[in-house]
Design a protein around this motif. Structure first.
Motif, PDB file in Angstrom:
ATOM      1  N   SER A 170     -11.443  26.514  24.396  1.00 26.60           N
ATOM      2  CA  SER A 170     -11.406  26.836  25.824  1.00 26.60           C
ATOM      3  C   SER A 170     -12.083  25.760  26.668  1.00 26.60           C
ATOM      4  CB  SER A 170     -12.032  28.213  26.068  1.00 26.60           C
ATOM      5  OG  SER A 170     -13.257  28.297  25.399  1.00 26.60           O
ATOM      6  N   THR A 197       5.628  28.479  18.480  1.00 19.53           N
ATOM      7  CA  THR A 197       4.700  29.553  18.124  1.00 19.53           C
ATOM      8  C   THR A 197       4.863  29.846  16.642  1.00 19.53           C
ATOM      9  OG1 THR A 197       4.927  30.484  20.317  1.00 19.53           O
ATOM     10  CG2 THR A 197       4.090  31.950  18.647  1.00 19.53           C
ATOM     11  N   VAL A 257      -1.095  37.650  13.790  1.00 17.21           N
ATOM     12  CA  VAL A 257      -1.693  37.012  14.967  1.00 17.21           C
ATOM     13  C   VAL A 257      -0.858  35.770  15.289  1.00 17.21           C
ATOM     14  CG1 VAL A 257      -3.858  36.232  15.996  1.00 17.21           C
ATOM     15  CG2 VAL A 257      -3.911  37.596  13.911  1.00 17.21           C
ATOM     16  N   GLU A 258      -0.548  35.600  16.550  1.00 11.90           N
ATOM     17  CA  GLU A 258       0.275  34.456  16.929  1.00 11.90           C
ATOM     18  C   GLU A 258      -0.574  33.226  17.215  1.00 11.90           C
ATOM     19  OE1 GLU A 258       2.940  35.050  20.163  1.00 11.90           O
ATOM     20  OE2 GLU A 258       4.481  35.813  18.796  1.00 11.90           O
ATOM     21  N   ASP A 310      -3.599  27.081  19.844  1.00  8.47           N
ATOM     22  CA  ASP A 310      -4.279  28.172  20.539  1.00  8.47           C
ATOM     23  C   ASP A 310      -3.956  29.491  19.842  1.00  8.47           C
ATOM     24  OD1 ASP A 310      -5.913  29.319  22.360  1.00  8.47           O
ATOM     25  OD2 ASP A 310      -4.781  28.706  24.131  1.00  8.47           O
ATOM     26  N   GLY A 311      -4.674  30.511  20.204  1.00  2.00           N
ATOM     27  CA  GLY A 311      -4.479  31.818  19.595  1.00  2.00           C
ATOM     28  C   GLY A 311      -5.743  32.612  19.824  1.00  2.00           C
ATOM     29  N   GLU A 312      -5.685  33.896  19.664  1.00  2.00           N
ATOM     30  CA  GLU A 312      -6.804  34.751  20.044  1.00  2.00           C
ATOM     31  C   GLU A 312      -8.140  34.351  19.388  1.00  2.00           C
ATOM     32  OE1 GLU A 312      -9.517  37.915  19.922  1.00  2.00           O
ATOM     33  OE2 GLU A 312      -8.148  37.685  18.219  1.00  2.00           O
ATOM     34  N   PRO A 313      -8.178  34.091  18.072  1.00  2.10           N
ATOM     35  CA  PRO A 313      -9.478  33.719  17.473  1.00  2.10           C
ATOM     36  C   PRO A 313     -10.038  32.403  18.031  1.00  2.10           C
ATOM     37  CG  PRO A 313      -7.911  34.358  15.766  1.00  2.10           C
ATOM     38  CD  PRO A 313      -7.126  34.222  17.032  1.00  2.10           C
ATOM     39  N   SER A 357      -9.223  31.163  21.409  1.00  3.49           N
ATOM     40  CA  SER A 357      -9.485  31.247  22.850  1.00  3.49           C
ATOM     41  C   SER A 357     -10.667  32.156  23.184  1.00  3.49           C
ATOM     42  CB  SER A 357      -8.234  31.718  23.601  1.00  3.49           C
ATOM     43  OG  SER A 357      -7.838  32.969  23.101  1.00  3.49           O
ATOM     44  N   ARG A 358     -10.993  33.094  22.294  1.00  9.23           N
ATOM     45  CA  ARG A 358     -12.088  34.001  22.668  1.00  9.23           C
ATOM     46  C   ARG A 358     -13.459  33.346  22.529  1.00  9.23           C
ATOM     47  NH1 ARG A 358     -11.436  37.501  17.633  1.00  9.23           N
ATOM     48  NH2 ARG A 358     -12.791  36.353  16.225  1.00  9.23           N
ATOM     49  N   GLN A 370     -17.638  34.589  13.818  1.00 13.30           N
ATOM     50  CA  GLN A 370     -16.668  34.161  14.840  1.00 13.30           C
ATOM     51  C   GLN A 370     -16.157  32.740  14.556  1.00 13.30           C
ATOM     52  OE1 GLN A 370     -17.419  34.858  19.182  1.00 13.30           O
ATOM     53  NE2 GLN A 370     -17.243  32.644  19.306  1.00 13.30           N
ATOM     54  N   LYS A 376     -12.360  31.618  13.545  1.00 13.54           N
ATOM     55  CA  LYS A 376     -11.662  30.638  14.377  1.00 13.54           C
ATOM     56  C   LYS A 376     -11.085  29.505  13.529  1.00 13.54           C
ATOM     57  CE  LYS A 376     -13.967  27.803  17.347  1.00 13.54           C
ATOM     58  NZ  LYS A 376     -14.535  27.440  18.660  1.00 13.54           N
TER      59      LYS A 376
END
Ligand code: GLC
Length: 485
Positions: A57, A71, A81-82, A99-102, A104-105, A116, A120
Motif C-alpha cells: 500500500s 487476475t 483469494v484473488e 495485489d490482493g487482500e493479504p 493490501s491490508r 500478518q 502476506k
C-alpha cells in the motif's frame, strides 16, 4: 539471432518502487545492471529480466502508474483469494506488482505482526507462481531473495514434479539476512495447503519456516559476499542452520553486491555543497564545515569527525560504537549518528548525546540528504557490525573518501583493505565485536589521520575502488548459466 534468456527477480522490495533497506537497493539495481551487460558477455543469448514485487500500500500509485494485467486465484482453506497482477513501465523493463487482500491490508512493508507478514508473503509467493503460468512466460531462472520469497522457491520445486509448465525452471535463492527466517509461517502454511519440508537434513524447527524451506529447495544458493557465504557455515553465524548449509556447500556461492554509482557519486551529487573527485579529496573540508554548521557543532578542522549511518539494531553494533566513543574521550572527536530502529538503542544514543552535548549529534530519522552530506563531510565512518552479509554504507563511504573503521566480517572484510602498504590501504578493520577492539581501531585510525599526506593517499585509494554493479552482474549471469549446464 540471440536467443532469449529469461530471469524473474522476486523480491519484497526494490528501489525506486519501495525501499526499506539494502535488499531494496539490490533488487532495484541488479536487473538494470544485468540488462546493461555488453552483448559479448552474454554470448548467444539476449537477457530478458523482469521483476515482481508485492503491490504494497505504500507504493505510490501515481509514480508506478500501474496497468491491470490479469487476475489469478489462490486457494485457501476458507475459499479462494484473488490476486491482481499489474504492470509498470516506470523502470524501462517489465515490473509486475501483485495485489490482493493479504497484501493490501498491511500498512507497511514489514510489520511486527509476524502472522500478518507470513500470510502476506506466502500469498505473494503463490501468486508469483500462478502469474508466470497465466502469462505463459517461463523463466530460465527464478531468482528469489530472502525469506519473503522462500515459499515460491519451495512450491516451485514441488510443482516441478506435478506440472509440466514448471518442470524446467531453475531456482537461485539469495540470502541477504539469514536470521530472518519468516517466523509466523507455521500457522499460515496449512491454510494455504503447503506441507512442511520433508528434507531430513533440516533441523525440525526449520521444516515449516520459509527461509530454511527455500534453502533446501533451491537449485543454487548465494549470499551477498564471499566471506559471509563461508561464515554461515559456522556456529557463530549459521543461526542453527550451519550443519544443513554445510551439506549444501557445493551449491552455495558468494557474490558481492554492487553500488549504484550514479546515485552515489561525489563528483555529481546534488545534495552536497562542494563536489569533488579523487583528484581533490581536500575539497571535502568545505563539506565537513557545512555539516558541522548544520549540526550546530563547533568548526573543527583538526578534530576527526565520525559518521555512523544505519538501522539501529543489534546487527549494526551501534551499542559497541556508543561504548567505544565513551572510552576514547581523550581524543577530541566529533560524531554524528543517523538512523532509527530499536528504541532501546535510540535511547542509549540520546544518553551519549547528553553526555557529550558539544561533540555528538544523534539524528533519529531516515534522511537521505543528510546521509549524502555525512558521507561527503565526515572523516571516518564507523561500522562495527556484529554480522554483515554485504553492507552498502562502507562502499558508499569509500567512494566519498570517508574512511571506514569496520569489523572484519562478511562484506566489510571483502571490501575494505586494512594493510600497512599505504599504496593499497582503504580503511581500518578490527576482529572482536567488543567496544575495546573498536576503540583500538579508532585510535589507530586517528593516528593515521594526523598525517595528512598519508590520509589523502588512503582516501584516493578508497575513492578509486570499483564498486560498480557491472562486475557482480556478470558474476550473477555466469551463475545463471551454470544452473543450465
Ligand atoms: C541486508 C544485509 C546487508 C546487505 C543487504 C543487501 O540488509 O544486512 O549486509 O548489504 O541485505 O544485500
Amino acid at each position: 539471432m540471440a536467443q532469449p534468456f529469461r530471469v524473474l527477480m522476486v523480491s519484497a522490495e526494490a528501489d525506486p518502487f519501495v525501499k526499506v533497506g539494502g535488499l531494496g537497493d539490490v533488487a532495484g539495481s541488479l536487473p538494470k545492471a544485468l540488462l546493461a551487460l555488453p552483448q559479448d558477455a552474454l554470448g548467444e543469448y539476449a537477457l530478458d529480466v523482469r521483476l515482481v514485487l508485492p503491490f504494497h500500500s505504500v507504493i505510490s500509485r501515481d509514480v508506478a502508474a500501474p496497468e491491470p494485467l490479469l487476475t489469478v486465484q489462490i486457494p485457501r482453506q476458507d475459499g479462494v483469494v484473488e490476486a491482481q497482477v499489474y504492470t509498470s513501465e516506470m523502470t524501462g523493463f517489465p515490473v509486475y506488482l501483485i495485489d490482493g487482500e493479504p497484501i493490501s491490508r498491511a500498512s507497511t512493508v514489514y510489520s511486527l505482526d509476524s502472522y500478518q507478514d507470513a500470510e502476506k508473503y506466502i500469498f505473494f509467493s503463490l501468486a508469483v507462481l500462478e502469474m508466470i503460468k497465466a502469462l505463459d512466460w517461463k523463466p530460465h531462472v527464478f531468482h528469489a531473495h530472502d525469506w519473503h520469497t522462500g515459499i515460491a522457491v519451495y512450491e516451485l520445486s514441488r510443482r516441478r514434479h506435478q506440472d509440466d509448465f514448471y518442470r524446467e525452471i531453475k531456482s537461485l535463492f539469495t540470502i541477504h539476512n539469514l536470521p530472518y527466517m519468516g517466523a509466523g509461517a507455521e500457522k499460515v502454511l496449512p491454510e494455504y495447503h503447503i506441507p512442511p519440508s520433508s528434507d531430513h537434513r533440516l533441523p525440525w524447527w526449520g521444516k515449516s519456516l520459509p527461509l530454511p524451506m527455500a534453502l533446501s529447495a533451491a537449485d543454487f544458493l548465494n549470499t551477498v559476499s564471499p566471506t559471509y557465504s563461508s561464515e554461515i557455515l559456522t556456529s557463530e553465524f549459521g543461526c542453527g542452520l550451519e550443519d544443513f548449509l554445510r551439506s549444501r556447500a557445493s551449491t552455495l556461492f558468494g557474490i558481492l553486491n554492487g553500488l549504484d554509482t550514479q546515485i552515489w557519486n561525489p563528483a555529481d551529487d546534488p545534495f552536497i555543497l562542494r563536489r569533488y573527485t579523487s583528484e581533490n579529496p581536500e575539497a571535502r573540508l568545505t563539506n565537513k564545515q557545512a555539516l558541522l554548521d548544520l549540526l550546530s557543532l563547533a568548526p573543527g578542522e583538526k578534530a576527526p569527525l565520525f559518521g555512523l549511518i544505519g538501522r539501529f539494531d543489534r546487527q549494526k553494533g551501534i551499542d559497541l560504537a556508543l561504548d567505544a566513543l565513551r572510552m576514547i574521550a581523550e581524543i577530541p572527536w566529533q560524531a554524528v549518528l543517523l538512523g532509527s530502529g530499536d528504541p532501546v538503542i535510540e535511547e542509549r544514543a540520546r544518553d551519549l548525546e547528553r553526555e557529550f552535548p558539544d561533540r555528538l549529534r544523534v539524528v533519529i530519522r531516515f534522511d537521505m540528504k543528510l546521509s549524502h552530506q555525512i558521507y561527503a563531510g565526515a572523516d571516518m565512518l564507523l561500522m562495527p557490525s556484529r554480522y554483515e552479509p554485504c553492507g552498502l554504507a562502507q562502499m558508499i563511504a569509500m567512494r566519498y573518501g570517508c574512511i571506514p573503521v569496520a569489523r572484519a566480517t562478511g562484506g566489510l572484510k571483502d571490501t575494505i583493505f586494512d594493510i600497512p602498504d599505504l599504496s593499497m590501504s582503504t580503511g581500518f578493520l578490527f576482529k572482536e565485536a567488543t567496544p575495546e577492539a573498536l576503540a583500538e581501531a579508532i585510535r589507530r585510525a586517528v593516528v593515521a589521520f594526523e598525517d595528512p599526506t598519508g590520509w589523502e593517499r588512503r582516501q584516493r585509494n578508497a575513492m578509486e575502488q570499483d564498486f560498480s554493479w557491472s562486475r557482480s552482474a556478470l558474476e550473477y549471469y555466469r551463475l545463471y548459466r551454470l544452473l543450465w549446464l
